[in-house]
Motif scaffolding. Structure first.
Motif, PDB file in Angstrom:
ATOM      1  N   GLY A   1      -0.334  -3.440   8.722  1.00 53.99           N
ATOM      2  CA  GLY A   1       0.411  -2.949   7.566  1.00 53.99           C
ATOM      3  C   GLY A   1       1.896  -2.889   7.850  1.00 53.99           C
ATOM      4  O   GLY A   1       2.724  -3.237   6.999  1.00 53.99           O
TER       5      GLY A   1
ATOM      6  N   ALA B   1       4.762  -5.150   6.024  1.00 52.03           N
ATOM      7  CA  ALA B   1       5.996  -4.601   5.452  1.00 52.03           C
ATOM      8  C   ALA B   1       7.216  -5.268   6.069  1.00 52.03           C
ATOM      9  O   ALA B   1       8.175  -5.627   5.358  1.00 52.03           O
TER      10      ALA B   1
ATOM     11  N   GLN C   1       2.264  -6.571  -1.950  1.00 53.88           N
ATOM     12  CA  GLN C   1       2.006  -6.199  -0.562  1.00 53.88           C
ATOM     13  C   GLN C   1       1.027  -5.031  -0.540  1.00 53.88           C
ATOM     14  O   GLN C   1       1.219  -4.032  -1.232  1.00 53.88           O
TER      15      GLN C   1
ATOM     16  N   LEU D   1      -0.404  -2.387   1.895  1.00 48.95           N
ATOM     17  CA  LEU D   1      -0.112  -1.757   3.181  1.00 48.95           C
ATOM     18  C   LEU D   1      -1.127  -0.631   3.401  1.00 48.95           C
ATOM     19  O   LEU D   1      -0.994   0.459   2.839  1.00 48.95           O
TER      20      LEU D   1
ATOM     21  N   PRO E   1      -0.209   1.974   6.994  1.00 44.73           N
ATOM     22  CA  PRO E   1       0.689   1.158   7.803  1.00 44.73           C
ATOM     23  C   PRO E   1       1.422   1.938   8.898  1.00 44.73           C
ATOM     24  O   PRO E   1       1.789   3.095   8.736  1.00 44.73           O
TER      25      PRO E   1
ATOM     26  N   ALA F   1       4.046  -2.750  -4.239  1.00 42.89           N
ATOM     27  CA  ALA F   1       3.357  -2.305  -3.034  1.00 42.89           C
ATOM     28  C   ALA F   1       2.227  -1.347  -3.368  1.00 42.89           C
ATOM     29  O   ALA F   1       2.372  -0.475  -4.231  1.00 42.89           O
TER      30      ALA F   1
ATOM     31  N   ILE G   1       0.114   1.377  -1.124  1.00 41.81           N
ATOM     32  CA  ILE G   1       0.142   2.062   0.166  1.00 41.81           C
ATOM     33  C   ILE G   1      -0.904   3.151   0.154  1.00 41.81           C
ATOM     34  O   ILE G   1      -0.944   3.976  -0.773  1.00 41.81           O
TER      35      ILE G   1
ATOM     36  N   ASP H   1       4.307   6.956   5.751  1.00 41.17           N
ATOM     37  CA  ASP H   1       3.810   6.155   4.633  1.00 41.17           C
ATOM     38  C   ASP H   1       4.247   6.738   3.297  1.00 41.17           C
ATOM     39  O   ASP H   1       4.646   6.011   2.378  1.00 41.17           O
TER      40      ASP H   1
END
Length: 322
Positions: free
Chosen positions: A169, A173, A190, A192, A195, A255, A257, A269
């Motif tokens: 992750g 990034a 993305q 993640l 991450p 993103a 996350i 995060d």
């Protein structure tokens, strides 16, 4: 000895099996050789089952990585699909010090089934033998190769998602930041997953998760020290190695996350998602109560794991169907 700072409780269903997941709270350098061996035959058996279950074709390629060295990528393509497809560019986890390009494929497999997505997964080189910038530059080089060869691979170059868990992750990034700053491949999104973003060991969550759970503070310091050496925690660390150091998170792809409330990476995060919003970007953040690091992969049957997996897959569905 556990840190006296009070940590959030683990989810009871997760805690009940924590001692059986086979991962020590703290990874040490002495453990690396044994953990890198893995279980003989497991990788081969997993790939055979993975290909059969999702009806895939496998293609292995050698591409030029950092410093002009050869690195491997593997492409998994759904059989019988015509036209270009979305792609998932995968960067595996392992704390920058463990794993290979086949680790973590199960996490992204629902996107193959739902969207007939092509997967490209990269064998970036590991620290400490190959410290920063090898890992992230290898990932970027493989991403650039993927975009350049999209037509040959059957990939829609406008719909490439980068995805990775843990160290993967963080590398996802960092690679997204490189792609932005070098005006490289335009990523569609993305993903993640818990991450690894910050080398500075300065958050509350890293103090809380010390000697408990999975991938604790000591493990995290081992990973970062292996990657950065004496530079860890100093001003001589790039945003591509430790994306939490980036002050400008504008111009990035949407993103997703997620993280657990009881893991080292929680605070970094949350902060990363917040800075994306501050820059006017798009991010969806989930913090799963009681989750230790990688809980949904280690204990997939738990209720909180099922919710986490559903939320992640739902985000990818909305992105690709939008």
């Amino acid at each position: 000895m556990p840190n006296p700072i009070t940590a959030p409780p683990f989810d009871p269903e997760l805690e009940a099996v924590l001692s059986t997941v086979g991962v020590p709270p703290t990874m040490t350098a002495e453990m690396l050789p044994e953990f890198r061996k893995g279980v003989p035959g497991m990788a081969e058996n997993f790939i055979e089952e993975f290909i059969a279950k999702h009806d895939l074709e496998q293609r292995d390629e050698t591409v030029t990585g950092y410093n002009g060295d050869d690195i491997a990528v593997t492409i998994f393509t759904p059989r019988g699909v015509e036209g270009t497809r979305p792609a998932v560019f995968h960067t595996h986890g392992g704390g920058m010090i463990l794993g290979d390009r086949f680790v973590g494929l199960k996490q992204i497999s629902p996107w193959i089934d739902a969207h007939k997505a092509i997967v490209v997964t990269v064998e970036y080189r590991l620290a400490p033998e190959f410290p920063d910038p090898y890992p992230v530059e290898d990932c970027y080089a493989a991403l650039a190769w993927t975009a350049e060869n999209a037509t040959d691979l059957g990939i829609d170059p406008e719909r490439i998602i980068i995805a990775g868990a843990s160290a993967g992750g963080g590398l996802a990034a960092g690679t997204a930041l490189l792609a932005r700053d070098r005006k490289g491949p335009k990523l569609f999104g993305q993903v993640l997953m818990c991450p690894m973003l910050d080398d500075r060991d300065a958050t509350i969550s890293t103090q809380q998760i010390d000697g408990i759970g999975v991938w604790d503070r000591g493990s995290n310091l081992l990973g970062w020290n292996s990657l950065l050496g004496d530079r860890r925690g100093t001003d001589d660390v790039s945003i591509y190695a430790a994306p939490a150091r980036a002050t400008d998170l504008s111009g990035l792809p949407p993103a997703f996350i997620d993280t657990g409330s009881a893991e080292v990476f929680r605070d970094e995060d949350i902060a990363y998602a917040n800075r994306i919003w501050e820059a006017g970007g798009v991010a969806e953040l989930h913090v799963w109560q009681g989750g230790f690091h990688g809980f949904e992969g280690l204990v997939p049957h738990a209720s909180v794991s099922q919710m986490a997996l559903a939320a992640r897959n739902n985000w990818v569905d909305r992105l690709l169907n939008g």
